[in-house]
Design a protein around this motif. Structure first.
Motif, PDB file in Angstrom:
ATOM      1  N   PHE A 137       0.865  -1.183   0.000  1.00 24.42           N
ATOM      2  CA  PHE A 137       0.000   0.000   0.000  1.00 24.42           C
ATOM      3  C   PHE A 137       0.901   1.232   0.000  1.00 24.42           C
ATOM      4  N   ARG A 138       0.431   2.318  -0.619  1.00 29.76           N
ATOM      5  CA  ARG A 138       1.235   3.537  -0.689  1.00 29.76           C
ATOM      6  C   ARG A 138       1.235   4.301   0.627  1.00 29.76           C
ATOM      7  N   SER A 139       0.170   4.156   1.411  1.00 32.91           N
ATOM      8  CA  SER A 139       0.049   4.909   2.660  1.00 32.91           C
ATOM      9  C   SER A 139      -0.635   4.051   3.711  1.00 32.91           C
ATOM     10  N   ILE A 140      -0.346   4.351   4.956  1.00 28.62           N
ATOM     11  CA  ILE A 140      -0.990   3.625   6.054  1.00 28.62           C
ATOM     12  C   ILE A 140      -2.497   3.829   6.040  1.00 28.62           C
ATOM     13  N   THR A 141      -2.921   4.982   5.534  1.00 28.05           N
ATOM     14  CA  THR A 141      -4.368   5.278   5.496  1.00 28.05           C
ATOM     15  C   THR A 141      -5.086   4.489   4.410  1.00 28.05           C
TER      16      THR A 141
ATOM     17  N   PHE B  11       4.752  -2.049  12.557  1.00 25.01           N
ATOM     18  CA  PHE B  11       6.190  -1.908  12.735  1.00 25.01           C
ATOM     19  C   PHE B  11       6.648  -0.775  11.834  1.00 25.01           C
ATOM     20  N   VAL B  12       7.170   0.303  12.440  1.00 22.83           N
ATOM     21  CA  VAL B  12       7.510   1.519  11.705  1.00 22.83           C
ATOM     22  C   VAL B  12       9.028   1.629  11.616  1.00 22.83           C
ATOM     23  N   ALA B  13       9.549   1.543  10.379  1.00 20.84           N
ATOM     24  CA  ALA B  13      10.991   1.609  10.162  1.00 20.84           C
ATOM     25  C   ALA B  13      11.288   2.561   9.007  1.00 20.84           C
ATOM     26  N   VAL B  14      10.924   3.811   9.189  1.00 18.05           N
ATOM     27  CA  VAL B  14      11.207   4.877   8.222  1.00 18.05           C
ATOM     28  C   VAL B  14      11.894   6.006   8.967  1.00 18.05           C
ATOM     29  N   PRO B  15      12.527   6.969   8.286  1.00 21.68           N
ATOM     30  CA  PRO B  15      13.185   8.078   8.984  1.00 21.68           C
ATOM     31  C   PRO B  15      12.246   8.807   9.942  1.00 21.68           C
ATOM     32  N   ARG B  16      12.843   9.520  10.910  1.00 22.64           N
ATOM     33  CA  ARG B  16      12.056  10.038  12.033  1.00 22.64           C
ATOM     34  C   ARG B  16      10.969  11.031  11.628  1.00 22.64           C
ATOM     35  N   ALA B  17      11.203  11.859  10.631  1.00 22.61           N
ATOM     36  CA  ALA B  17      10.174  12.829  10.243  1.00 22.61           C
ATOM     37  C   ALA B  17       8.918  12.137   9.720  1.00 22.61           C
TER      38      ALA B  17
ATOM     39  N   ASP C 224       2.983  14.099  20.823  1.00 25.61           N
ATOM     40  CA  ASP C 224       1.766  14.800  20.408  1.00 25.61           C
ATOM     41  C   ASP C 224       0.993  13.985  19.380  1.00 25.61           C
ATOM     42  N   LYS C 225       1.683  13.434  18.403  1.00 28.74           N
ATOM     43  CA  LYS C 225       1.014  12.691  17.330  1.00 28.74           C
ATOM     44  C   LYS C 225       0.450  11.364  17.831  1.00 28.74           C
ATOM     45  N   ALA C 226       1.151  10.717  18.760  1.00 28.05           N
ATOM     46  CA  ALA C 226       0.744   9.385  19.223  1.00 28.05           C
ATOM     47  C   ALA C 226      -0.538   9.428  20.047  1.00 28.05           C
ATOM     48  N   GLY C 227      -0.723  10.511  20.814  1.00 22.69           N
ATOM     49  CA  GLY C 227      -1.902  10.570  21.679  1.00 22.69           C
ATOM     50  C   GLY C 227      -1.898   9.426  22.663  1.00 22.69           C
ATOM     51  N   ASP C 228      -2.968   8.609  22.632  1.00 26.39           N
ATOM     52  CA  ASP C 228      -3.037   7.472  23.560  1.00 26.39           C
ATOM     53  C   ASP C 228      -2.680   6.154  22.874  1.00 26.39           C
ATOM     54  N   LEU C 229      -2.012   6.227  21.709  1.00 30.27           N
ATOM     55  CA  LEU C 229      -1.578   5.016  21.009  1.00 30.27           C
ATOM     56  C   LEU C 229      -0.384   4.409  21.724  1.00 30.27           C
TER      57      LEU C 229
ATOM     58  N   ALA D 215       8.223   9.056  10.244  1.00 30.37           N
ATOM     59  CA  ALA D 215       7.789   8.102  11.274  1.00 30.37           C
ATOM     60  C   ALA D 215       6.741   8.714  12.189  1.00 30.37           C
ATOM     61  N   VAL D 216       6.949   9.965  12.610  1.00 34.48           N
ATOM     62  CA  VAL D 216       5.979  10.579  13.515  1.00 34.48           C
ATOM     63  C   VAL D 216       4.645  10.811  12.807  1.00 34.48           C
ATOM     64  N   GLU D 217       4.683  11.054  11.483  1.00 34.01           N
ATOM     65  CA  GLU D 217       3.431  11.212  10.735  1.00 34.01           C
ATOM     66  C   GLU D 217       2.683   9.888  10.649  1.00 34.01           C
ATOM     67  N   VAL D 218       3.423   8.817  10.428  1.00 37.91           N
ATOM     68  CA  VAL D 218       2.801   7.490  10.387  1.00 37.91           C
ATOM     69  C   VAL D 218       2.169   7.152  11.738  1.00 37.91           C
ATOM     70  N   ILE D 219       2.891   7.456  12.818  1.00 38.72           N
ATOM     71  CA  ILE D 219       2.352   7.204  14.160  1.00 38.72           C
ATOM     72  C   ILE D 219       1.062   7.991  14.362  1.00 38.72           C
ATOM     73  N   GLY D 220       1.051   9.224  13.901  1.00 43.59           N
ATOM     74  CA  GLY D 220      -0.165  10.035  14.002  1.00 43.59           C
ATOM     75  C   GLY D 220      -1.321   9.427  13.233  1.00 43.59           C
ATOM     76  N   ASP D 221      -1.056   8.926  12.014  1.00 51.37           N
ATOM     77  CA  ASP D 221      -2.113   8.279  11.224  1.00 51.37           C
ATOM     78  C   ASP D 221      -2.641   7.038  11.930  1.00 51.37           C
ATOM     79  N   LEU D 222      -1.730   6.240  12.500  1.00 46.04           N
ATOM     80  CA  LEU D 222      -2.155   5.036  13.217  1.00 46.04           C
ATOM     81  C   LEU D 222      -3.045   5.383  14.402  1.00 46.04           C
ATOM     82  N   ASN D 223      -2.708   6.471  15.097  1.00 44.56           N
ATOM     83  CA  ASN D 223      -3.515   6.904  16.233  1.00 44.56           C
ATOM     84  C   ASN D 223      -4.912   7.303  15.778  1.00 44.56           C
TER      85      ASN D 223
END
Length: 692
Positions: free
Chosen positions: A56-60, A70-76, A115-120, A78-86
């Protein structure tokens, strides 16, 4: 607030998303190798597929929120992916990515992640991830050595590499989980303990840690584990001594943070180990047998050398070797003949070597002596030298003896490599403990017995199982002079000498009013150690001696403290309070006077404390023999000493916002019934704050 239900989804996922390239591919391979039966989705906008899975092109774009990612991309990104997962309601994520709070330029990314993770629930960042050997989930981008188990121990490690090494152990330790925690930005060790306690398949928990951020939460989680009968073993690394920063008092040099961690583990019933091999052996014993009912052991071997080895090292650890009871001893003597001496440890010789019935009878009779655990010392030969059939007979005899006697058995190889995997598997399958190495094996027994004893102490609610949370001091910290310090203590009901602070010219008259002999001390906020500076004169018998002593101190201060000299002293004790960045305020109790640093005889006590806590600590001191009345000398007033220690603890708790450090040394313990007196006091507190 992280959801506990989501942590469970993360630890035991049914759907798994991998985001990244090389590491994400390895997670897919490891999950397949582990037999993961759930669904795996791959996310990578630059690739068509990973390990045969369409990307898939995006987590969404995923069909639904994954239980774990499992998130293994550069940190910038990565935090966006974590936000999408949340936002999409995922169960949780492993953030393999580094470059957060562990780096000089990573703080902004750390805060963005929070901030992006919230309660994830997020494992890491900067971690290897987790392995679930119970259900076949491998959120882990590297090789590992574990296999599927139906039940086993969970290990929580702050080092991913140590986690890998522990999965590679050849000690037959059944691993249920391996969790590499990384930076613990969102999930702490306490959170993992709490979640693992909900899995009935977990038999014990091992911790490799460098520190604990929230001590109170850690205590709560460990207490929950204990309530569910799950023992915990800890290997603490990275010890340091806060005395290097604050050298004004003896207390600071005695109460380093590593000592406080030992006090913490002791308080809440965690067995502390010093090496990885000791951790593995202890967890293995706890998995098979659980906490032992006591430390009374029997040892069986066909060699006097083995028997002596076990006796020597076991005695150093305080293990008990009760004699074989008369009934069993008589039966053994009849079976083995007069050439075999009946003792514990027991060298049964080789007369019955290779005879399964005779060995079973012999081992059973020893074990019927009612020992908490019985050891068979057995070292297998190399596989290319012998088929080891007769060693297998000894193994089978010990298994049968456990079944016949109803008491716990273990087989111990003097060297770790001398107990092969086939033998270990056979023993574990029959609930007999395979132990590898004399030192590690006997330490494991000692720890397993200690855990049970400590659990019993905690169950009676007379000792503390929590640690107080303390606020930080905001204002400037100053040193109080001794007169002020003792005045404060006296108002709290803590016994101090009869004393008065006067000018040098008034010292002689004041001494006559107090009564001889007296002590004269210089009074200054610049003097933390008066004796070394010549600011203390003891046992002065008349006014002339007092005046002379006071005048010699004129260069140190224009005031002196005149006190009655404390005599008839049984022992000198130090009672200290120190402040640690993690633990806040804690007490130190030990041998005082000139013996403080020479003997290093001290015990740290975390707050709050009970009377039983204090008595237990005092009994561990070398000094305690003096307090009891050594070689015909009078016993000290132990009850009064405990009262004073508890009063100091109360003072510390009531002034926890202002108290930085306290050093009461020496505390004079008088004969039983005559009390205790604080001979010297040093206090550092926040400036211009009222003392309650």
């Amino acid at each position: 607030m992280v959801s506990h239900d989501n942590i469970k989804r993360l630890l035991n996922p049914k759907t798994l998303a991998v985001i990244g390239g090389r590491e994400a591919s390895e997670v897919i391979r490891q999950s397949r190798k582990m037999g993961f039966k759930g669904t795996i989705w791959a996310v990578n906008p630059k690739r068509e597929e990973l390990e045969g899975i369409k990307c898939f092109r995006s987590i969404t774009d995923l069909p639904e929120a994954p239980d774990a990612a499992f998130v293994a991309v550069p940190r910038a990104p990565a935090v966006e992916v974590i936000g999408d997962l949340n936002r999409m309601g995922a169960g949780g994520a492993v953030c393999y990515t580094s470059g957060f709070s562990e780096t000089s330029d990573g703080q902004a990314y750390h805060h963005t992640l929070l901030d992006k993770a919230g309660d994830l629930p997020v494992v890491g960042p900067n971690c290897y991830g987790l392995l679930n050997y119970l259900d076949g989930a491998a959120l882990w981008p590297d090789h590992h050595g574990g296999v599927h188990v139906d039940k086993g121990v969970a290990i929580i490690a702050q080092s991913g590499n140590i986690g890998i090494s522990l999965t590679m152990q050849e000690r037959s330790l059944p691993l249920a989980y391996m969790i590499s925690v990384g930076n613990q930005a969102l999930l702490s060790i306490s959170d993992y303990i709490d979640a693992l306690c909900e899995d009935d398949r977990i038999t014990a928990i091992g911790l490799h840690l460098e520190g604990v951020e929230n001590i109170s939460e850690f205590c709560r989680a460990v207490n929950k584990a204990r309530s569910k009968g799950i023992p915990i073993v800890a290997l603490k690394s990275g010890g340091s001594d806060i005395g290097a920063e604050i050298a004004l008092s003896h207390t600071s040099t005695l109460a380093g943070s590593d000592e406080l961690y030992s006090a913490l583990f002791q308080r809440i019933g965690i067995a502390r180990v010093r090496t990885l091999s000791e951790m593995v052996e202890t967890l293995k014993l706890l998995h098979v047998a659980g906490p032992l009912s006591g430390n009374n052991i029997s040892s069986l071997s066909c060699s006097g050398g083995d028997a002596a080895l076990i006796a020597d090292f076991g005695s150093q650890l305080g293990l008990g070797f009760n004699p074989i009871p008369d009934v069993q001893a008589s039966q053994l003597r009849k079976q083995l003949g007069d050439k075999v001496s009946i003792s514990n440890p027991f060298d049964y010789h080789t007369y019955i070597w290779g005879d399964i019935e005779e060995k079973t009878d012999c081992f059973t009779r020893v074990m019927q002596g009612g020992y908490d655990i019985s050891l068979l010392v057995l070292d297998y030969p190399k596989s290319d030298l012998s088929e080891a059939h007769e060693w297998d007979i000894a193994l089978d005899a010990m298994i049968a003896a456990q079944r016949n006697s109803g008491y716990q058995a273990a087989v111990l190889a003097t060297l770790p490599e001398n107990l092969p995997e086939k033998a270990r598997s056979t023993l574990i399958r029959n609930n007999v403990v395979p132990l590898q190495g004399v030192e590690d094996g006997l330490k494991a027994i000692s720890s397993a017995a200690w855990i049970n004893a400590r659990w019993k102490e905690l169950a009676n609610h007379k000792v503390s199982s929590t640690v107080e949370k303390f606020s930080k001091i905001e204002n400037e910290i100053i040193l109080l002079d001794e007169a002020r310090a003792k005045s404060i203590l006296g108002k709290q009901g803590i016994p101090i000498p009869i004393s008065e602070m006067v000018s040098i010219s008034e010292a002689g008259l004041t001494a006559e009013q107090i009564g001889f002999p007296v002590v004269v001390k210089a009074v200054s906020t610049e003097l933390a150690h008066k004796t070394e500076a010549g600011g203390v004169a003891l046992n002065l018998q008349n006014a002339e001696e007092v005046i002379s002593a006071a005048e010699r101190m004129a260069h140190l201060s224009d005031k002196v403290l005149v006190e009655n000299m404390i005599t008839d002293v049984v022992a000198e004790v130090i009672i200290g309070v120190t402040r640690d960045p993690q633990f806040g305020l804690s007490l130190v109790v030990g041998s005082g006077g000139i013996w403080v640093e020479l003997l290093q005889d001290s015990i740290p006590l975390l707050l709050p404390i009970s009377r039983d806590d204090v008595l237990s600590a005092l009994k561990k001191l070398k000094l305690y023999r003096l307090l009891e009345g050594y070689r015909g000398q009078p016993a000290g007033d132990i009850d009064a000493l405990i009262d004073v220690i508890l009063s100091v603890a109360d003072f510390a708790l009531h002034n926890q916002k202002t108290l930085a450090e306290m050093d009461l040394n020496p505390v004079m313990v008088l004969p039983k019934g005559k009390g205790v007196v604080i001979a010297d006091a040093m206090i550092r507190m926040a400036k211009e704050e009222r003392v309650n």
